[in-house]
Design a protein around this motif. Structure first.
Motif, PDB file in Angstrom:
ATOM      1  N   CYS A 177       0.848  -1.188   0.000  1.00  0.00           N
ATOM      2  CA  CYS A 177       0.000   0.000   0.000  1.00  0.00           C
ATOM      3  C   CYS A 177       0.882   1.235   0.000  1.00  0.00           C
ATOM      4  CB  CYS A 177      -0.919  -0.005   1.235  1.00  0.00           C
ATOM      5  SG  CYS A 177      -2.292   1.184   1.117  1.00  0.00           S
ATOM      6  N   TYR A 179       2.201   4.445   1.796  1.00  0.00           N
ATOM      7  CA  TYR A 179       2.337   4.852   3.192  1.00  0.00           C
ATOM      8  C   TYR A 179       2.906   6.260   3.294  1.00  0.00           C
ATOM      9  CZ  TYR A 179       1.162   0.205   4.845  1.00  0.00           C
ATOM     10  OH  TYR A 179       0.490  -0.957   5.131  1.00  0.00           O
ATOM     11  N   CYS A 251       3.129  -4.138   3.072  1.00  0.00           N
ATOM     12  CA  CYS A 251       2.359  -3.796   4.266  1.00  0.00           C
ATOM     13  C   CYS A 251       3.065  -4.198   5.555  1.00  0.00           C
ATOM     14  CB  CYS A 251       0.973  -4.444   4.196  1.00  0.00           C
ATOM     15  SG  CYS A 251      -0.121  -3.659   2.982  1.00  0.00           S
ATOM     16  N   GLN A 262      -1.285   4.231   6.370  1.00  0.00           N
ATOM     17  CA  GLN A 262      -1.683   4.148   4.972  1.00  0.00           C
ATOM     18  C   GLN A 262      -2.190   5.508   4.506  1.00  0.00           C
ATOM     19  OE1 GLN A 262      -4.450   0.921   4.343  1.00  0.00           O
ATOM     20  NE2 GLN A 262      -3.153  -0.575   5.394  1.00  0.00           N
ATOM     21  N   GLY A 308      -2.053  -5.807   5.483  1.00  0.00           N
ATOM     22  CA  GLY A 308      -2.378  -4.401   5.648  1.00  0.00           C
ATOM     23  C   GLY A 308      -3.624  -4.145   6.463  1.00  0.00           C
TER      24      GLY A 308
END
Length: 310
Positions: A177, A179, A251, A262, A308
């Motif tokens: 993801c 971040y 993640c 996130q 995540g």
């Protein structure tokens, strides 16, 4: 015709039995310095060993052209023979190791450094406490160590599919993801906590990533732009933590860092799977089988982090 394989065996003393390593290294890399790096010795050692082999065999194996070592006809035969010897030696080592049923002895593990630092280190330390008779060596590097050559016994690797000649299991799936640090997020947020979609969000890129990753972020924040590019994950992670910009991380890295969250508006997407692998000849070695099962069981306790959902 010169029988290179026969001369290698007949002319080499027992203490020189590893001469084939030097022939192979020079043949594969083409220079003393590169061969020396691959063998973890200095270039004078390689030069001395090649000269000694040539004198014993009474044949020139390499022509010295500038800094390059170019195989002669005899050299090509020596390299081919050395490759056959190498395969036999490694096959013998694996066969001997496969008969080992003790929960003791050496165990070499290779794993990516970020994965080791965050989760595997604790798992390895727990394993060592339970099985103190197993002598563990951990090797972290960007390249893949060769399991066929016993450069490692167990590899914890990230990939869509492992090498087909290896034996192992998929430990778990994982996600990735975008971040952002708490500090940089606070800088971007309006008083109501939202982020304007047109905001100029700074993106930290990796040299091996395609442009589609930046495009993926632009679908959520059209105003984002690349601010920095790096070839090292540790540099990328550090830059995100320092608030330089945002980036896409596995993640397990983003969720395990208390300073990162996130990026709002972005959701985790599929990343490559995590595998525990060994050579098929070693799959029944007790300490190897035990360690692979141990890592798998312990790592699965962190499934939510790796997806995540932490």
């Amino acid at each position: 015709m010169l029988n290179i394989a026969k001369n290698l065996c007949k002319n080499a003393h027992m203490e020189d039995w590893d001469s084939y390593k030097f022939i192979l290294a020079v043949g594969r890399h083409g220079s003393l310095s590169a061969a020396a790096r691959s063998l973890s010795v200095n270039h004078t050692t390689v030069s001395r060993r090649i000269t000694a082999i040539e004198e014993k065999m009474n044949v020139r194996l390499f022509d010295r052209i500038a800094k390059n070592f170019v195989p002669t006809d005899a050299g090509h035969k020596a390299i081919a023979s050395s490759e056959r010897i190498e395969k036999e030696v490694f096959a013998l080592r694996r066969e001997i190791a496969s008969k080992d049923s003790e929960i003791a002895g050496p165990l070499q593990i290779t794993v990516a450094d970020q994965l080791y630092q965050t989760y595997i280190a604790d798992i390895v330390h727990s394993f060592m406490a339970l099985y103190p008779q197993i002598d563990i060596t951990v090797r972290t590097a960007s390249e893949n160590f060769n399991l066929s050559k016993r450069e490692a016994d167990v590899a914890i690797r990230v990939g869509d599919q492992p090498d087909t000649h290896l034996f192992g299991r998929r430990i778990m799936r994982q996600n990735r993801c975008f971040y952002i640090s708490d500090t940089y997020l606070s800088h971007l947020q309006a008083t109501d906590g939202t982020i304007d979609k047109s905001t100029n969000i700074k993106f930290i890129n990796h040299v091996e990533w395609s442009s589609t990753i930046l495009d993926e972020l632009k679908k959520v924040y059209p105003g984002c732009n690349e601010i920095l590019k790096t070839d090292a994950m540790i540099v990328l992670l550090t830059a995100v933590k320092k608030g330089v910009g945002v980036s896409r991380l596995p993640c397990f890295l983003g969720e395990s860092d208390p300073d990162l969250v996130q990026l709002p508006g972005c959701t985790p997407t599929k990343n490559k799977d995590i595998w525990a692998l060994t050579h098929p000849d070693l799959k029944n070695v007790s300490r190897i089988r035990l360690f692979m099962q141990f890592v798998s069981d312990r790592l699965k306790n962190h499934t939510d982090i790796f997806l995540g959902k932490g």
